[in-house]
Every structure is written in C-alpha cells, then in structure tokens.
Write a protein that holds these residues in place. Structure first.
Motif, PDB file in Angstrom:
ATOM      1  N   ASP A 124       0.874  -1.164   0.000  1.00 32.35           N
ATOM      2  CA  ASP A 124       0.000   0.000   0.000  1.00 32.35           C
ATOM      3  C   ASP A 124       0.913   1.217   0.000  1.00 32.35           C
ATOM      4  O   ASP A 124       1.884   1.251   0.757  1.00 32.35           O
ATOM      5  CB  ASP A 124      -0.876   0.049   1.262  1.00 32.35           C
ATOM      6  N   ALA A 125       0.595   2.189  -0.841  1.00 34.77           N
ATOM      7  CA  ALA A 125       1.415   3.395  -0.922  1.00 34.77           C
ATOM      8  C   ALA A 125       0.565   4.609  -0.563  1.00 34.77           C
ATOM      9  O   ALA A 125      -0.600   4.704  -0.949  1.00 34.77           O
ATOM     10  CB  ALA A 125       2.017   3.535  -2.316  1.00 34.77           C
ATOM     11  N   PHE A 126       1.173   5.510   0.192  1.00 36.50           N
ATOM     12  CA  PHE A 126       0.474   6.678   0.714  1.00 36.50           C
ATOM     13  C   PHE A 126       1.311   7.923   0.453  1.00 36.50           C
ATOM     14  O   PHE A 126       2.531   7.878   0.545  1.00 36.50           O
ATOM     15  CB  PHE A 126       0.241   6.530   2.223  1.00 36.50           C
ATOM     16  N   SER A 127       0.638   9.041   0.181  1.00 35.86           N
ATOM     17  CA  SER A 127       1.350  10.279  -0.110  1.00 35.86           C
ATOM     18  C   SER A 127       1.662  11.094   1.141  1.00 35.86           C
ATOM     19  O   SER A 127       2.391  12.074   1.068  1.00 35.86           O
ATOM     20  CB  SER A 127       0.545  11.135  -1.089  1.00 35.86           C
ATOM     21  N   SER A 128       1.115  10.669   2.297  1.00 31.41           N
ATOM     22  CA  SER A 128       1.387  11.403   3.535  1.00 31.41           C
ATOM     23  C   SER A 128       1.238  10.488   4.741  1.00 31.41           C
ATOM     24  O   SER A 128       0.601   9.433   4.669  1.00 31.41           O
ATOM     25  CB  SER A 128       0.404  12.567   3.687  1.00 31.41           C
ATOM     26  N   ALA A 129       1.811  10.923   5.845  1.00 32.88           N
ATOM     27  CA  ALA A 129       1.687  10.178   7.099  1.00 32.88           C
ATOM     28  C   ALA A 129       0.226  10.114   7.531  1.00 32.88           C
ATOM     29  O   ALA A 129      -0.253   9.066   7.986  1.00 32.88           O
ATOM     30  CB  ALA A 129       2.546  10.831   8.181  1.00 32.88           C
ATOM     31  N   ALA A 130      -0.504  11.221   7.368  1.00 33.03           N
ATOM     32  CA  ALA A 130      -1.914  11.253   7.766  1.00 33.03           C
ATOM     33  C   ALA A 130      -2.731  10.234   6.986  1.00 33.03           C
ATOM     34  O   ALA A 130      -3.601   9.556   7.552  1.00 33.03           O
ATOM     35  CB  ALA A 130      -2.483  12.658   7.565  1.00 33.03           C
ATOM     36  N   GLU A 131      -2.447  10.108   5.705  1.00 33.32           N
ATOM     37  CA  GLU A 131      -3.160   9.137   4.871  1.00 33.32           C
ATOM     38  C   GLU A 131      -2.875   7.713   5.373  1.00 33.32           C
ATOM     39  O   GLU A 131      -3.782   6.882   5.464  1.00 33.32           O
ATOM     40  CB  GLU A 131      -2.726   9.308   3.415  1.00 33.32           C
ATOM     41  N   PHE A 132      -1.629   7.433   5.698  1.00 31.33           N
ATOM     42  CA  PHE A 132      -1.270   6.112   6.233  1.00 31.33           C
ATOM     43  C   PHE A 132      -1.961   5.860   7.569  1.00 31.33           C
ATOM     44  O   PHE A 132      -2.523   4.789   7.798  1.00 31.33           O
ATOM     45  CB  PHE A 132       0.245   5.982   6.389  1.00 31.33           C
ATOM     46  N   LEU A 133      -1.938   6.839   8.456  1.00 35.18           N
ATOM     47  CA  LEU A 133      -2.543   6.678   9.776  1.00 35.18           C
ATOM     48  C   LEU A 133      -4.049   6.442   9.693  1.00 35.18           C
ATOM     49  O   LEU A 133      -4.630   5.817  10.585  1.00 35.18           O
ATOM     50  CB  LEU A 133      -2.227   7.884  10.658  1.00 35.18           C
TER      51      LEU A 133
END
Length: 141
Positions: free
Chosen positions: A43-52
């Motif tokens: 899974d790839a995320f553009s920000s820490a918030a998106e991952f969290l």
C-alpha cells in the motif's frame, strides 16, 4: 529449496503488507513496483496522515517512509506509531542525509536509514531485517 530464479523474497507470503509513505509520487510509484516485484503486497500513501487513516495500518509488516515530508516527517510518524502502540519495523529513506538525524533515528529503533537513490540490495537486506524484527518466519533456506 528455492525453484529456479526464485529468491527468498519471492517465496515470502503475499499476505505480508509493506506500506510506503512518500510524498514524491515518482519515488512512491517506483518503491511500490519494486515491492510488488519482490512478491509483497504493498500500500502506498502520499502522507503520514493518509497512512494513519488506513484500515490496513494494523496489518502492516514493514513501513518504508520518507524522512522529509510536509506536516509529519517519517521520524515523527515512526514515533507516533510507537507511542500509539504500533511497533511496525520501519525503514526511513531520505534525499537529505544527516548523520545526527540518522543516529537519533537508529537509536530510537528505526531498522534502517537509507540515502536516495536507494541501493536495491541494501534495501532488500533492510527489508529482511525489518521482517525478522516483526517476528515473521525466516524464509532463507
């Protein structure tokens, strides 16, 4: 015994989820492709918030995060996860290496701190170390 052309990475369970958190879309896509080619789910995320906010956070076997990102850095993300009770083995990558930051991150428990462009062999060694830290079975013959 591994089959012809089979690597320990390609024999790893496809259930192993690698999360890539990177604000640079080219590096993020490149890392996603590399992890998939090694047989991992990614899974790839553009920000820490998106991952969290991801529903798959708890399933993450290894986190690969950029050190320098807007809003929350990779180091801040790692510390936030630890404080929240998620001990996800983490590999940090950076285009702006700093020995003081590197030493502090490794001392805090980050598995590896890598300079961009990332050396694929070094990344694979770090990934094996991270997955062994996660208590996953050793897949080497």
């Amino acid at each position: 015994m591994a089959g012809l052309g089979e690597t320990p990475e390609s024999r790893m369970s496809k259930a192993l989820l690698i999360a890539v958190v990177e604000d640079d879309c080219l590096f993020r896509d490149s890392m996603r492709s590399l992890m998939r080619s090694l047989g991992y789910t990614v899974d790839a995320f553009s920000s820490a918030a998106e991952f969290l906010a991801s529903p798959h956070l708890i399933e993450t076997a290894c986190l690969i995060a950029d050190v320098h990102m807007p809003a929350m850095t990779g180091i801040e993300l790692y510390r936030h996860l630890i404080e929240a009770g998620y001990a996800i083995p983490t590999i940090l990558v950076t285009g702006y290496p700093n020995d003081v930051v590197r030493a502090r991150a490794l001392n805090d428990g980050v598995v590896c701190y890598l300079r961009k462009p990332v050396d694929e062999e070094h990344l694979m060694r770090c990934l094996r170390t991270a997955l062994s830290c996660a208590g996953l079975p050793d897949e080497d013959p």
